[in-house]
Motif scaffolding. Structure first.
Motif, PDB file in Angstrom:
ATOM      1  N   VAL A 153      18.260   6.688  11.673  1.00  0.00           N
ATOM      2  CA  VAL A 153      19.380   7.630  11.596  1.00  0.00           C
ATOM      3  C   VAL A 153      18.781   9.032  11.532  1.00  0.00           C
ATOM      4  N   THR A 154      19.194   9.877  12.473  1.00  0.00           N
ATOM      5  CA  THR A 154      18.681  11.242  12.533  1.00  0.00           C
ATOM      6  C   THR A 154      19.797  12.218  12.195  1.00  0.00           C
ATOM      7  N   VAL A 155      19.519  13.092  11.236  1.00  0.00           N
ATOM      8  CA  VAL A 155      20.463  14.123  10.821  1.00  0.00           C
ATOM      9  C   VAL A 155      19.832  15.466  11.151  1.00  0.00           C
ATOM     10  N   GLU A 156      20.464  16.178  12.070  1.00  0.00           N
ATOM     11  CA  GLU A 156      19.941  17.482  12.471  1.00  0.00           C
ATOM     12  C   GLU A 156      20.103  18.487  11.334  1.00  0.00           C
ATOM     13  N   LYS A 157      19.220  19.472  11.296  1.00  0.00           N
ATOM     14  CA  LYS A 157      19.316  20.554  10.317  1.00  0.00           C
ATOM     15  C   LYS A 157      20.125  21.706  10.903  1.00  0.00           C
ATOM     16  N   LEU A 158      20.836  22.398  10.035  1.00  0.00           N
ATOM     17  CA  LEU A 158      21.524  23.614  10.455  1.00  0.00           C
ATOM     18  C   LEU A 158      20.485  24.705  10.671  1.00  0.00           C
ATOM     19  N   ALA A 175      21.769  20.146   6.038  1.00  0.00           N
ATOM     20  CA  ALA A 175      22.009  19.026   6.952  1.00  0.00           C
ATOM     21  C   ALA A 175      23.302  19.273   7.720  1.00  0.00           C
ATOM     22  N   ASP A 176      23.235  19.083   9.026  1.00  0.00           N
ATOM     23  CA  ASP A 176      24.413  19.248   9.881  1.00  0.00           C
ATOM     24  C   ASP A 176      25.080  17.889  10.026  1.00  0.00           C
ATOM     25  N   THR A 177      26.104  17.639   9.216  1.00  0.00           N
ATOM     26  CA  THR A 177      26.739  16.321   9.211  1.00  0.00           C
ATOM     27  C   THR A 177      27.536  16.047  10.481  1.00  0.00           C
ATOM     28  N   ASP A 178      27.728  17.062  11.316  1.00  0.00           N
ATOM     29  CA  ASP A 178      28.404  16.853  12.598  1.00  0.00           C
ATOM     30  C   ASP A 178      27.432  16.373  13.671  1.00  0.00           C
ATOM     31  N   LYS A 179      26.154  16.458  13.404  1.00  0.00           N
ATOM     32  CA  LYS A 179      25.142  16.051  14.389  1.00  0.00           C
ATOM     33  C   LYS A 179      24.263  14.955  13.795  1.00  0.00           C
ATOM     34  N   ASN A 213      28.532  15.149   2.162  1.00  0.00           N
ATOM     35  CA  ASN A 213      27.077  15.283   2.065  1.00  0.00           C
ATOM     36  C   ASN A 213      26.362  14.006   1.629  1.00  0.00           C
ATOM     37  N   VAL A 214      27.029  12.852   1.677  1.00  0.00           N
ATOM     38  CA  VAL A 214      26.389  11.600   1.280  1.00  0.00           C
ATOM     39  C   VAL A 214      26.338  10.672   2.494  1.00  0.00           C
ATOM     40  N   LEU A 215      25.125  10.371   2.940  1.00  0.00           N
ATOM     41  CA  LEU A 215      24.926   9.448   4.048  1.00  0.00           C
ATOM     42  C   LEU A 215      24.926   8.033   3.496  1.00  0.00           C
ATOM     43  N   VAL A 216      25.781   7.163   4.043  1.00  0.00           N
ATOM     44  CA  VAL A 216      25.892   5.786   3.580  1.00  0.00           C
ATOM     45  C   VAL A 216      25.555   4.857   4.742  1.00  0.00           C
ATOM     46  N   ILE A 217      24.550   4.011   4.529  1.00  0.00           N
ATOM     47  CA  ILE A 217      24.172   2.993   5.511  1.00  0.00           C
ATOM     48  C   ILE A 217      24.487   1.655   4.867  1.00  0.00           C
ATOM     49  N   SER A 218      25.354   0.875   5.507  1.00  0.00           N
ATOM     50  CA  SER A 218      25.763  -0.387   4.900  1.00  0.00           C
ATOM     51  C   SER A 218      26.007  -1.431   5.977  1.00  0.00           C
ATOM     52  N   GLY A 219      26.197  -2.646   5.520  1.00  0.00           N
ATOM     53  CA  GLY A 219      26.484  -3.733   6.443  1.00  0.00           C
ATOM     54  C   GLY A 219      26.322  -5.065   5.756  1.00  0.00           C
ATOM     55  N   GLU A 220      26.236  -6.097   6.571  1.00  0.00           N
ATOM     56  CA  GLU A 220      26.101  -7.433   6.004  1.00  0.00           C
ATOM     57  C   GLU A 220      25.269  -8.308   6.935  1.00  0.00           C
ATOM     58  N   ARG A 221      24.307  -8.989   6.337  1.00  0.00           N
ATOM     59  CA  ARG A 221      23.505  -9.982   7.061  1.00  0.00           C
ATOM     60  C   ARG A 221      24.103 -11.337   6.728  1.00  0.00           C
ATOM     61  N   LYS A 222      24.611 -12.010   7.754  1.00  0.00           N
ATOM     62  CA  LYS A 222      25.301 -13.276   7.534  1.00  0.00           C
ATOM     63  C   LYS A 222      24.337 -14.449   7.669  1.00  0.00           C
ATOM     64  N   ARG A 223      24.670 -15.499   6.958  1.00  0.00           N
ATOM     65  CA  ARG A 223      23.880 -16.722   7.000  1.00  0.00           C
ATOM     66  C   ARG A 223      24.085 -17.407   8.353  1.00  0.00           C
ATOM     67  N   GLU A 224      23.045 -18.026   8.858  1.00  0.00           N
ATOM     68  CA  GLU A 224      23.150 -18.755  10.123  1.00  0.00           C
ATOM     69  C   GLU A 224      24.117 -19.915   9.972  1.00  0.00           C
ATOM     70  N   GLU A 225      24.739 -20.275  11.064  1.00  0.00           N
ATOM     71  CA  GLU A 225      25.627 -21.422  11.031  1.00  0.00           C
ATOM     72  C   GLU A 225      24.815 -22.684  10.793  1.00  0.00           C
ATOM     73  N   GLU A 226      25.351 -23.557   9.972  1.00  0.00           N
ATOM     74  CA  GLU A 226      24.688 -24.825   9.684  1.00  0.00           C
ATOM     75  C   GLU A 226      24.792 -25.731  10.907  1.00  0.00           C
ATOM     76  N   VAL A 283      27.254   3.246   9.595  1.00  0.00           N
ATOM     77  CA  VAL A 283      26.671   4.520   9.151  1.00  0.00           C
ATOM     78  C   VAL A 283      27.832   5.495   8.976  1.00  0.00           C
ATOM     79  N   GLN A 284      27.974   6.047   7.756  1.00  0.00           N
ATOM     80  CA  GLN A 284      29.088   6.941   7.434  1.00  0.00           C
ATOM     81  C   GLN A 284      28.595   8.135   6.640  1.00  0.00           C
ATOM     82  N   VAL A 285      29.437   9.164   6.590  1.00  0.00           N
ATOM     83  CA  VAL A 285      29.203  10.316   5.714  1.00  0.00           C
ATOM     84  C   VAL A 285      30.392  10.397   4.763  1.00  0.00           C
ATOM     85  N   GLU A 286      30.110  10.340   3.455  1.00  0.00           N
ATOM     86  CA  GLU A 286      31.139  10.450   2.426  1.00  0.00           C
ATOM     87  C   GLU A 286      30.999  11.787   1.709  1.00  0.00           C
ATOM     88  N   ASP A 287      32.107  12.313   1.267  1.00  0.00           N
ATOM     89  CA  ASP A 287      32.129  13.539   0.454  1.00  0.00           C
ATOM     90  C   ASP A 287      31.358  14.686   1.100  1.00  0.00           C
TER      91      ASP A 287
END
Length: 156
Positions: free
Chosen positions: A135-140, A119-123, A80-93, A74-78
């Motif tokens: 993901v909760t973003v507090e309001k100013l 939006a308060d990007t620090d909170k 004011n842009v909330l980015v949620i990313s990641g990767e779901r990996k395949r199970e081992e064979e 979970v990141q904040v870019e520029d």
């Protein structure tokens, strides 16, 4: 195509040829979507999310079954842009196991959300429980109303 070879040496035909050549060059500069862009677009389309607005916060809810907190970013870019990313990996064979059907999505996922001005990007907090990321973003706080300013009137 060179119009001079056809006997058209006038400035009008020269300008026409230049315009046609410029149009050909502009077609080459149009960028084709990169492989990364296409992959990210697919990842965003395949990651549904719910967004709720409360009195004091915004909440983003994303289903992430089977993922550990280390698989989610979970990141904040520029600012004011909330980015949620990641990767779901395949199970081992495992030896002796044959997949008959695989319908669960594997691979990268990503969502981007433009946050409102209040939006308060620090909170920002993120909790993943029972396969659901919240993901909760507090309001100013709202700005204080401006009080009228009194200007002293001087006599000349």
């Amino acid at each position: 195509m060179d119009l001079r070879m056809m006997g058209f040496d006038s400035p009008l035909f020269s300008a026409l040829q230049h315009t046609l050549n410029a149009a050909d060059d502009s077609d080459k500069s149009v960028s084709v979507p990169t492989r990364t862009y296409v992959r990210d677009a697919k990842a965003m389309a395949a990651t549904p999310a719910d967004v709720k607005e409360y009195l004091n916060s915004y909440t983003f809810i994303v289903d992430m079954p089977g993922l550990k907190s280390g698989d989610i970013k979970v990141q904040v870019e520029d600012d004011n842009v909330l980015v949620i990313s990641g990767e779901r990996k395949r199970e081992e064979e495992k030896e002796g196991v044959k997949h008959v059907r695989m319908e669960r999505r594997v691979g990268k996922f990503m969502r981007k959300f433009a946050l409102p001005e209040n939006a308060d990007t620090d909170k920002i907090s993120a909790v993943c429980q029972d396969g659901v990321l919240t993901v909760t973003v507090e309001k100013l706080p709202p700005p204080a109303p401006k009080k009228p300013r009194t200007i002293e009137v001087k006599t000349a």
